[in-house]
Enzyme design. Structure first.
Site, PDB file in Angstrom:
ATOM      1  N   ARG A   1     -16.599  -7.196 -32.246  1.00  0.00           N
ATOM      2  CA  ARG A   1     -16.274  -7.618 -30.881  1.00  0.00           C
ATOM      3  C   ARG A   1     -17.504  -7.559 -29.989  1.00  0.00           C
ATOM      4  O   ARG A   1     -17.732  -8.457 -29.159  1.00  0.00           O
ATOM      5  CB  ARG A   1     -15.128  -6.764 -30.340  1.00  0.00           C
ATOM      6  CG  ARG A   1     -13.813  -7.153 -30.982  1.00  0.00           C
ATOM      7  CD  ARG A   1     -12.660  -6.238 -30.646  1.00  0.00           C
ATOM      8  NE  ARG A   1     -11.426  -6.789 -31.230  1.00  0.00           N
ATOM      9  CZ  ARG A   1     -10.245  -6.182 -31.195  1.00  0.00           C
ATOM     10  NH1 ARG A   1     -10.131  -4.998 -30.618  1.00  0.00           N
ATOM     11  NH2 ARG A   1      -9.194  -6.754 -31.737  1.00  0.00           N
TER      12      ARG A   1
ATOM     13  N   TYR B   1     -11.947 -15.916 -31.808  1.00  0.00           N
ATOM     14  CA  TYR B   1     -11.934 -15.005 -32.955  1.00  0.00           C
ATOM     15  C   TYR B   1     -12.287 -13.569 -32.564  1.00  0.00           C
ATOM     16  O   TYR B   1     -12.712 -13.296 -31.457  1.00  0.00           O
ATOM     17  CB  TYR B   1     -12.781 -15.511 -34.114  1.00  0.00           C
ATOM     18  CG  TYR B   1     -14.233 -15.877 -33.923  1.00  0.00           C
ATOM     19  CD1 TYR B   1     -15.085 -15.179 -33.085  1.00  0.00           C
ATOM     20  CD2 TYR B   1     -14.763 -16.937 -34.649  1.00  0.00           C
ATOM     21  CE1 TYR B   1     -16.422 -15.512 -32.976  1.00  0.00           C
ATOM     22  CE2 TYR B   1     -16.103 -17.287 -34.548  1.00  0.00           C
ATOM     23  CZ  TYR B   1     -16.928 -16.567 -33.709  1.00  0.00           C
ATOM     24  OH  TYR B   1     -18.251 -16.902 -33.615  1.00  0.00           O
ATOM     25  N   GLU B   2     -12.042 -12.665 -33.513  1.00  0.00           N
ATOM     26  CA  GLU B   2     -12.154 -11.217 -33.311  1.00  0.00           C
ATOM     27  C   GLU B   2     -11.225 -10.729 -32.203  1.00  0.00           C
ATOM     28  O   GLU B   2     -11.539  -9.789 -31.474  1.00  0.00           O
ATOM     29  CB  GLU B   2     -13.601 -10.812 -33.010  1.00  0.00           C
ATOM     30  CG  GLU B   2     -14.578 -11.134 -34.108  1.00  0.00           C
ATOM     31  CD  GLU B   2     -14.127 -10.662 -35.478  1.00  0.00           C
ATOM     32  OE1 GLU B   2     -13.414  -9.636 -35.553  1.00  0.00           O
ATOM     33  OE2 GLU B   2     -14.444 -11.324 -36.469  1.00  0.00           O
ATOM     34  N   GLY B   3     -10.055 -11.318 -32.111  1.00  0.00           N
ATOM     35  CA  GLY B   3      -9.109 -10.988 -31.059  1.00  0.00           C
ATOM     36  C   GLY B   3      -9.359 -11.883 -29.867  1.00  0.00           C
ATOM     37  O   GLY B   3     -10.409 -11.811 -29.231  1.00  0.00           O
TER      38      GLY B   3
ATOM     39  N   MET C   1     -14.647 -10.130 -43.609  1.00  0.00           N
ATOM     40  CA  MET C   1     -13.351  -9.452 -43.529  1.00  0.00           C
ATOM     41  C   MET C   1     -12.225 -10.462 -43.635  1.00  0.00           C
ATOM     42  O   MET C   1     -12.284 -11.541 -43.049  1.00  0.00           O
ATOM     43  CB  MET C   1     -13.216  -8.621 -42.258  1.00  0.00           C
ATOM     44  CG  MET C   1     -13.401  -9.320 -40.948  1.00  0.00           C
ATOM     45  SD  MET C   1     -13.173  -8.135 -39.604  1.00  0.00           S
ATOM     46  CE  MET C   1     -13.672  -9.104 -38.203  1.00  0.00           C
TER      47      MET C   1
END
Length: 598
Positions: A289, A437-439, A161
Site C-alpha cells: 500500500r 489495486y491493493e485495496g 501475491m
C-alpha cells in the site's frame, strides 16, 4: 514524449533540509547511511531516465504475451531487469543476513519513486518482490527463509501475491482455494486466482507466489485462511503444478502481466500459523500500500514535468495582462492563468505526497535502530503510530492526486494530451489502476475512519495534530512564511472538529462515518500535505547553502499556492462530512437505486 528528469535537487533538499535525515539516521545508529544518499539517488536517476523510461512506451505498445511456457515480457524488459539485478537494486534495503545492503527505507522509497516515474509497469515486479520478502522474513520458518530470501534479495527470483478469486475480492472470507496436506510435507494447492500482478514472466528463472487458501478443517470466513508459498519451480528444478490461463486485457499497464492462474495440486509450504494467513499476508499488503502510493507520486512527478515543459513551449493566444513575447505571434500558454493553475497544482500535490511518503519511511527507519541506540522502544511505538495512520493516506492520496496530476497534464496539452505521441495519455491509463489495486481507495478510507483515527485512544491522530501546531509555529518563526500559518491552523482545527464529530456520530450509527470516509481521508490528506508544505517552506526560508536561490524561492511560492488554493478545500469537506449519511439514504432514493425496471 517529454524526457523524464530525475528531480535530484528536490530529493536532496527533502532529505537534508526538510527531514534532516542524515542526523536522524545517525541518532538511530545508522550514521554511515546518510552519506550515501546523494550518490545512490544520482545512480538510480540515471537508470530510471536512461534505461527504464525509453521502454515505457514500447512496453505499452507491445504488451505481454502468454505462451505455452508462460508469459513473455516486451522487448528490452529482460535486459533491463538484468541491469537492475546486477546493480544490486533489489537488495538495496534488504537484510544483510540474506545478502541485502541494509540501506534505509527512506532511500529505497525515493529510488522507487524514480523507477515508478520512468516506467510504472516495470516498477511492479520489484515492488511486489519487496513485499513478499518482508512477509517471508517475518512469518516463514528458517528453511523457507534460507531457500527463498537470498535469491529474491539478489533479484534472481521475484515474488507475487495471489489473493483474489472471481467470487472473492475485498471479502477474502469467500475464497475457495484449497490446501491439502501432502505426503512428505508441504501442501497441495488447488484453485483459481485472478488479478495476480507480475504472476509470471521471463525476467527470472524462478518466482514465488504467496497464496491464500483453506485447510480441510478450516473455519469459515477470514478466520479460516492460511498462507502458502508456492514457487514456479520446485527445489529440484521441476515445474510446479500451476499455469497461467490468461493475462488480463487492461486499460493500462500493458507491460505488466496481470494473470489468471490455475493451481492444480501445486506444491506449497505454509507461511506462518494455520488459519492465520491473512495476518501474515498483511505484512506484505501494508508494504504494497505504501509502494502503490509511491507509484502514484512517481506518475505525478512525470506528469508535472510534462505539463510544465509543454506549457513553456506551446504558444497560443495572448496572455490576459498583455503580450509576454512581443517578438512572437502568441505567448506561451504558461502565461494563461488557468494553465498556470493546472501546472502548479500538479507540482504541489506531487511534492507534498513525496514528502509525506518520505516522512513515513524515515519513521520506519527510526524504528529499526541499530546497536544500543537510545529510545528504541519509544521510537518503535511512534513509528507504529505513524505507519498505521499514514499508510492508508499515502496509498489513497498518493494515487488520487497522482491521477489528478496526470489528467491536469493531459488538459494542459489539449489535443496533444489525448494522443499517444506525447505519452501523457499512457500516464492517465497506467496510474488509474493504482486507485484500485491493493485495496481500493474507498477501502483505505474506511480503514482510516473505522480503525486508524481512533486506535490507541486516538494517539496517532493526536500526534498529527501536535505536528501541525509545531509546523504552524515554524512558519511563524520565518518572516517569509509567517502569513501561511493561519491557513494551516484553520485546517488543523477543522480536522480536530471532524474527529470529534466522527466519534459522536459513530456512536449513533456506523453509517455516518462510513458515508464520510472518502471525504475524511481527503481532508486528512490535504491537511497533512499542508503540514509537509509548511516544513518545506520553513526549510527554504532558512536559505540553506548549496541550492539554487530560485529553487528555494519556488519552495516558498509553491507552499503559499497550496495554502491559498488547495488547503481551503478542507472547509467544503468538513461541511460534507457533517451531513452524514442522510443524503445517501434520503426519501425516494431507494426506489431509484433498487428498482428493477427503467
Amino acid at each position: 514524449m517529454i524526457p523524464y528528469q530525475p528531480p535530484l535537487q528536490t530529493l536532496r533538499f527533502l532529505v537534508r533540509e526538510v527531514l534532516d535525515a542524515p542526523a536522524v539516521l545517525a541518532a538511530a545508529g545508522r550514521g554511515e547511511a546518510g552519506a550515501l544518499f546523494d550518490e545512490v539517488l544520482a545512480q538510480a536517476g540515471r537508470v530510471a531516465a536512461e534505461l527504464l523510461a525509453p521502454l515505457n512506451r514500447t512496453g505499452d505498445e507491445e504488451g505481454v504475451v502468454v505462451e505455452r511456457g508462460g508469459v513473455r515480457m516486451p522487448a528490452g524488459f529482460r535486459e533491463a531487469w538484468t541491469v537492475w539485478r546486477d546493480g544490486g537494486w533489489t537488495g538495496l534495503a534488504g537484510d544483510p543476513a540474506h545478502g541485502g545492503q541494509g540501506l534505509p527505507a527512506l532511500l529505497d522509497t525515493l529510488v522507487t519513486e524514480m523507477v515508478c516515474a520512468a516506467n510504472l509497469a516495470f516498477s511492479i515486479t520489484p515492488g511486489l518482490t519487496q513485499g513478499a520478502i518482508r512477509a517471508i522474513a517475518a512469518h516463514a520458518d528458517d528453511g523457507l527463509k534460507g531457500w527463498c530470501l537470498p535469491p529474491m534479495i539478489a533479484g534472481e527470483w521475484t515474488g507475487a501475491m495471489a489473493l483474489t478469486e472471481p467470487q472473492a475480492g475485498t471479502d477474502l472470507g469467500l475464497l475457495r482455494t484449497r490446501a491439502e496436506p501432502a505426503a512428505g510435507g508441504g501442501h497441495r494447492i488447488t484453485g483459481q486466482k485472478m488479478f495476480i500482478s507480475s504472476a509470471d514472466h521471463d525476467l527470472t528463472d524462478n518466482l514465488v507466489h504467496l497464496v491464500l487458501a483453506r485447510l480441510p478443517d478450516a473455519p469459515a470466513g477470514t478466520r479460516g485462511i492460511s498462507l502458502f508459498l508456492v514457487p514456479k519451480r520446485l527445489p529440484d528444478g521441476t515445474r510446479n503444478g500451476w499455469s497461467v490461463l490468461s493475462s488480463e486485457k487492461k486499460m493500462g499497464l500493458h507491460a505488466s502481466p496481470t494473470c489468471v492462474v490455475a493451481y492444480e495440486g501445486a506444491v506449497g509450504w505454509m507461511v506462518g500459523a494455520p488459519n492465520r494467513g491473512l495476518a501474515a499476508m498483511f505484512t506484505m499488503m501494508n508494504h504494497e500500500r505504501l509502494f502503490v502510493g509511491i507509484q502514484g507520486i512517481g506518475v505525478g512527478e512525470r506528469a508535472a514535468q510534462a505539463a510544465l515543459a509543454y506549457a513553456r513551449q506551446r504558444e497560443q493566444g495572448r496572455a490576459p495582462d498583455g503580450p509576454h513575447r512581443a517578438d512572437r505571434p502568441a505567448d506561451p500558454i504558461l502565461h494563461h492563468p488557468d494553465v498556470r493553475r493546472m501546472v502548479l497544482s500538479a507540482r504541489v500535490l506531487t511534492d507534498a505526497g513525496r514528502a509525506l511518503a518520505a516522512w513515513t519511511a524515515l519513521w520506519l527507519d527510526r524504528a529499526r535502530q541499530g546497536g544500543d541506540a537510545p529510545l528504541a522502544e519509544e521510537a518503535e511505538e511512534e513509528a507504529e503510530d505513524w505507519a498505521a495512520l499514514l499508510t492508508p493516506v499515502v496509498k489513497a492520496a498518493g494515487t488520487d492526486f497522482g491521477f489528478e496530476a496526470a489528467v491536469l497534464a493531459q488538459q494542459v496539452m489539449g489535443g496533444h494530451g489525448y494522443i499517444r505521441e506525447w505519452g501523457v495519455e499512457q500516464l492517465v491509463r497506467d496510474v488509474r489502476a493504482t486507485q484500485i489495486y491493493e485495496g481500493t481507495n474507498g477501502i483505505q478510507a474506511l480503514d482510516l475512519v473505522q480503525r486508524k483515527l481512533g486506535m490507541k485512544g486516538g494517539r496517532p491522530a493526536d500526534r498529527l495534530l501536535a505536528e501541525l501546531e509545531q509546523a504552524a509555529a515554524g512558519l511563524e518563526a520565518e518572516p517569509a512564511t509567517r502569513d501561511m500559518a493561519p491557513a494551516l491552523r484553520d485546517a488543523a482545527a477543522r480536522l480536530q472538529g471532524v474527529l470529534g464529530w466522527l466519534r459522536e456520530a459513530g456512536a449513533e450509527t456506523p453509517l455516518d462515518p462510513a458515508a464520510g470516509a472518502t471525504d475524511t481521508l481527503r481532508l486528512v490528506a490535504l491537511t497533512a500535505y499542508g503540514w509537509m508544505w509548511a516544513l518545506m517552506a520553513a526549510a527554504a526560508a532558512r536559505r540553506p547553502a548549496g541550492y539554487d536561490p530560485a529553487f528555494l524561492e519556488a519552495r516558498i511560492g509553491l507552499a503559499r499556492y497550496f495554502m491559498e488554493r488547495h488547503l481551503p478545500e478542507v472547509a467544503v469537506l468538513d461541511a460534507r462530512i457533517r451531513r452524514g449519511h442522510a443524503g445517501l439514504y434520503g426519501p425516494g432514493l431507494g426506489g431509484e437505486l433498487e428498482a428493477t425496471g427503467g
